[in-house]
Design a protein around this motif. Structure first.
Motif, PDB file in Angstrom:
ATOM      1  N   TRP A   1     -93.227 -12.087 -22.559  1.00 32.40           N
ATOM      2  CA  TRP A   1     -95.183 -11.400 -22.035  1.00 32.40           C
ATOM      3  C   TRP A   1     -95.412 -10.592 -23.639  1.00 32.40           C
ATOM      4  CZ3 TRP A   1     -93.666  -8.536 -17.106  1.00 32.40           C
ATOM      5  CH2 TRP A   1     -93.876  -8.966 -15.988  1.00 32.40           C
TER       6      TRP A   1
ATOM      7  N   GLN B   1     -92.804 -13.984 -11.068  1.00 30.17           N
ATOM      8  CA  GLN B   1     -92.112 -12.850 -12.303  1.00 30.17           C
ATOM      9  C   GLN B   1     -92.519 -11.414 -11.993  1.00 30.17           C
ATOM     10  OE1 GLN B   1     -92.982 -13.867 -15.964  1.00 30.17           O
ATOM     11  NE2 GLN B   1     -92.966 -16.481 -15.064  1.00 30.17           N
ATOM     12  N   CYS B   2     -93.556 -11.006 -12.079  1.00 30.81           N
ATOM     13  CA  CYS B   2     -93.384  -9.429 -11.923  1.00 30.81           C
ATOM     14  C   CYS B   2     -92.758  -8.675 -10.295  1.00 30.81           C
ATOM     15  CB  CYS B   2     -94.882  -9.147 -11.514  1.00 30.81           C
ATOM     16  SG  CYS B   2     -96.502  -9.232 -12.533  1.00 30.81           S
TER      17      CYS B   2
ATOM     18  N   LEU C   1     -89.179  -8.960 -11.234  1.00 26.67           N
ATOM     19  CA  LEU C   1     -89.248  -7.537 -12.402  1.00 26.67           C
ATOM     20  C   LEU C   1     -88.576  -7.176 -11.747  1.00 26.67           C
ATOM     21  CD1 LEU C   1     -88.382  -6.787 -14.977  1.00 26.67           C
ATOM     22  CD2 LEU C   1     -91.261  -6.878 -15.491  1.00 26.67           C
TER      23      LEU C   1
ATOM     24  N   ASP D   1     -96.756 -15.054 -12.468  1.00 30.55           N
ATOM     25  CA  ASP D   1     -97.128 -13.657 -13.059  1.00 30.55           C
ATOM     26  C   ASP D   1     -96.717 -13.439 -11.764  1.00 30.55           C
ATOM     27  OD1 ASP D   1     -98.565 -14.803 -15.524  1.00 30.55           O
ATOM     28  OD2 ASP D   1    -100.229 -14.661 -14.800  1.00 30.55           O
TER      29      ASP D   1
ATOM     30  N   THR E   1     -88.464 -12.821 -16.830  1.00 38.95           N
ATOM     31  CA  THR E   1     -90.165 -13.376 -16.718  1.00 38.95           C
ATOM     32  C   THR E   1     -90.328 -14.175 -17.480  1.00 38.95           C
ATOM     33  OG1 THR E   1     -89.765 -11.361 -18.711  1.00 38.95           O
ATOM     34  CG2 THR E   1     -90.473 -10.783 -16.292  1.00 38.95           C
TER      35      THR E   1
ATOM     36  N   ARG F   1     -89.373 -10.010 -23.456  1.00 37.33           N
ATOM     37  CA  ARG F   1     -89.358 -10.116 -21.857  1.00 37.33           C
ATOM     38  C   ARG F   1     -88.109 -10.251 -20.961  1.00 37.33           C
ATOM     39  NH1 ARG F   1     -83.733 -13.175 -21.882  1.00 37.33           N
ATOM     40  NH2 ARG F   1     -84.476 -14.773 -21.599  1.00 37.33           N
TER      41      ARG F   1
END
Length: 691
Positions: A260, A413-414, A417, A410, A257, A298
């Motif tokens: 953040w 990346q979510c 993750l 977004d 990511t 991150r």
């Protein structure tokens, strides 16, 4: 100072500081280097608090050759006027009275690192001499102290004759300064009667703390000057970015990511004792506080977790309520997200543990609020209970917004993750099942070990050695060369997987990596148990050429990422096989001498020496291209015999720096590696390359 020179005034000044001198551990933790550094950080933190309040953007720390240290800032300067209640100047009050200073009552600082107001006075009490100079109101003011007591020194040394003030302390005007110039300079000599003889200022720790503070206070320049060596060493730290840049500095693996950032604030109320001037008693009064939360985080491709937490820019290495709220918020949020997406992620009914969710996380958690409650003066654990829920709420709200975002980056990346977290959970469950299966097998069964392992007879772990050898030809020579009582052999086929680039699942499915982990028998990653290792030493034995060096590097990468405790314990070695075998001819019936050399330069020196002494040697000189070219006797004598061989121990002095190097040289990012190679091409020793 003679007993008779004490007066009632001295007793009131020293009554608190004598307690500090009797029990310094209560205030600074210890009297070794750690305690000495803690004292220095107390003075530095006072200067940082000024910069944090917007007063001054430069701090200089100078380590002098005589063991003293000077901290200079460009803040407002310690007040020099008389404080009405005590009748003391602000300088004397701050440096002699415990629990005194601008950090009480909310008048001086809205938030600060020093909570108890004892930092400067404790350092003063534990110093053989302390000199403070303040630039303020157009003048430079000065005062000196010995063991916390104000007075005057006859010379510039801490051992100079000292005369304490008797009637009233004098704040001496040292000279004039330009209008608007303010700041404080504190120079002190730690008391050798208090601190251990081995205690010293640690430059690396000081620079690391300065770098950390510069990240936390954007725009602040901190200069560290060390004058203790032959040549002065000066380092400067200044970062315009905030904790986002700090996270990028700390992270050593490839990104999953972006960084953040979570920012926000909330209020809480707490009851504090306040002096009732009418009654003279302490009454509990409820006050409302505001807590600012600032978090940068991150996730990367690795499994290591690096979380730094701070309260008012003071590090809390043992965590506290703010870190507990952060971890609790992460665990609750991601468990719900994984449960919500269980079908898509193929997560099954298993629940992820905290370690699964934090794997690969790099984060900096900071909170700022007035008068935090710490556990002890060393400020290692935050105790203010209300902060837990505030941090958790701010983090959860931000993550919810992020995971509901319609932005393509977004969402991608979510999704990545969540997949990483589920992968970590599955790997943990698989590893645990594998280890449980191994433990259930009796020690007589060997079916759980790879068939290609040639084990030793001894079960005394401390004395046993596992040689990881390159290829079957080397194995054929090493097998008769070993001592079968305590030396085991495990052959590998060429170059193993580069685990710095590969995922945990890829590593576990790789035959060579899986075999090495299984043979060592202590698990991997977070589950690695050093006490369960089946061998006392692991020796990497590869050819003395470029390919051999590459194989050795790949093996070390595996150990560093998944079996790091073996490296940290000094139980991993690299064998040093020879490059050449020189047969020196002797006259008569005397047998020829055999001499092995380990580099081209060593061979060159040897041949020159033989020529000088008139000795003849057989030509051509045997050049070993690989371990398989040696006879068993030669391999045993040069590389495996404990009495004659040479081993290189592989250690990890600085795990963080080692992580950076492994990621640079073995990671996914090609550009930084290319840049490194170009920049350091001229530094390469060409003789180390097997051409």
């Amino acid at each position: 100072m003679a007993e008779s020179s004490y007066s009632a005034r001295h007793l009131t000044v020293l009554e608190g500081l004598e307690a500090v001198r009797k029990r310094p551990g209560m205030y600074i933790g210890s009297t070794d280097s750690r305690g000495l550094m803690h004292c220095l950080w107390e003075i530095i933190d006072n200067s940082v608090d000024e910069a944090l309040g917007g007063y001054g953007d430069r701090i200089e720390v100078r380590l002098h050759a005589d063991g003293s240290v000077t901290v200079t800032d460009e803040g407002r300067g310690v007040p020099v006027d008389i404080e009405p209640k005590s009748g003391l100047s602000g300088v004397e009050l701050v440096f002699t009275k415990l629990h005194a200073g601008g950090k009480f009552g909310g008048g001086g600082y809205s938030s600060s690192g020093g909570l108890h107001g004892v930092g400067a006075s404790v350092v003063n009490a534990l110093s053989a001499r302390l000199d403070v100079e303040v630039d303020r109101d157009g003048k430079s003011w000065g005062m000196s102290f010995r063991h916390g007591e104000p007075g005057t020194f006859a010379g510039d040394e801490p051992t100079s004759a000292f005369s304490p003030f008797t009637d009233a302390s004098k704040l001496t005007a040292k000279g004039k300064v330009k209008k608007g110039v303010t700041g404080t300079r504190v120079r002190y000599w730690a008391d050798p009667e208090i601190f251990l003889p081995t205690a010293q200022f640690e430059l690396d720790a000081l620079k690391e703390r300065a770098r950390q503070t510069a990240f936390l206070v954007p725009g602040l320049e901190i200069i560290i000057a060390d004058e203790r060596g032959e040549e002065p060493v000066v380092d400067s730290f200044k970062f315009d970015g905030g904790i986002s840049e700090f996270v990028e500095y700390l992270a050593v693996d490839g990104p999953v990511t972006d960084v953040w950032r979570v920012t926000g604030s909330d209020t809480f109320s707490e009851k504090i004792p306040v002096l009732n001037e009418a009654t003279g008693h302490m009454d509990l009064q409820e006050v409302e506080r505001e807590c600012e939360v600032d978090i940068a985080l991150r996730w990367g491709t690795g499994y290591e977790t690096e979380i730094r937490s701070f309260v008012n820019i003071i590090a809390t290495p043992k965590g506290g309520t703010h870190l507990a709220g952060f971890e609790q918020g992460l665990v609750r949020f991601f468990r719900k997200e994984i449960e919500k997406n269980a079908r898509r992620l193929k997560a099954g009914s298993d629940k992820p543990e905290k370690d699964d969710l934090l794997a690969g996380l790099t984060a900096v958690v900071t909170v700022r609020f007035p008068e935090p409650q710490f556990e002890g003066q060393t400020k290692e654990v935050l105790g203010t209970a209300a902060i837990r829920s505030i941090v958790q709420k701010q983090l959860t709200n931000h993550l919810s917004t992020l995971f509901e975002s319609a932005k393509r980056t977004d969402k991608a990346q979510c999704a990545l993750l969540l997949e990483k977290m589920v992968s970590e959970m599955k790997s943990r469950i698989s590893l645990r099942a594998q280890r449980d299966t191994q433990r259930r097998k009796s020690s007589l069964e060997s079916s759980s070990l790879p068939a290609k392992l040639i084990d030793c007879r001894s079960r005394d772990v401390e004395g046993t050695e596992l040689f990881i050898v390159e290829g079957d030809s080397a194995l054929g020579t090493a097998r008769p060369a070993r001592d079968s009582e305590f030396q085991a052999l495990l052959p590998i086929r060429g170059k193993i997987l580069n685990v710095q680039k590969a995922s945990l699942a890829d590593m576990l499915s790789n035959a060579e990596c899986s075999a090495i982990i299984k043979v060592i028998g202590a698990g991997s990653g977070r589950d690695f148990d050093l006490d369960a290792a089946r061998y006392g030493r692991v020796i990497l034995m590869s050819d003395a050429d470029v390919d051999g060096a590459h194989i050795r590097t790949l093996l070390l990468t595996l150990f560093f990422r998944y079996m790091r405790p073996m490296l940290e314990a000094g139980r991993v070695f690299a064998a040093v096989p020879p490059l050449h075998r020189v047969v020196v001819q002797n006259s008569g019936r005397k047998p020829n001498d055999l001499i092995y050399t380990y580099s081209e330069r060593e061979l060159e020196v040897l041949l020159k020496d033989l020529k000088k002494r008139g000795k003849k040697y057989q030509e051509p000189i045997q050049r070993y291209k690989g371990l398989g070219e040696m006879d068993a006797d030669q391999l045993a004598e040069t590389t495996m015999d404990r009495d004659k061989r040479t081993l290189r121990r592989v250690g990890v002095a600085d795990a963080q720096q080692a992580s950076r190097v492994f990621e640079l040289l073995m990671g996914n990012e090609v550009a930084p590696r290319k840049e490194f190679i170009i920049d350091h091409a001229d530094d390469l020793d060409q003789e180390r390359i097997d051409a």
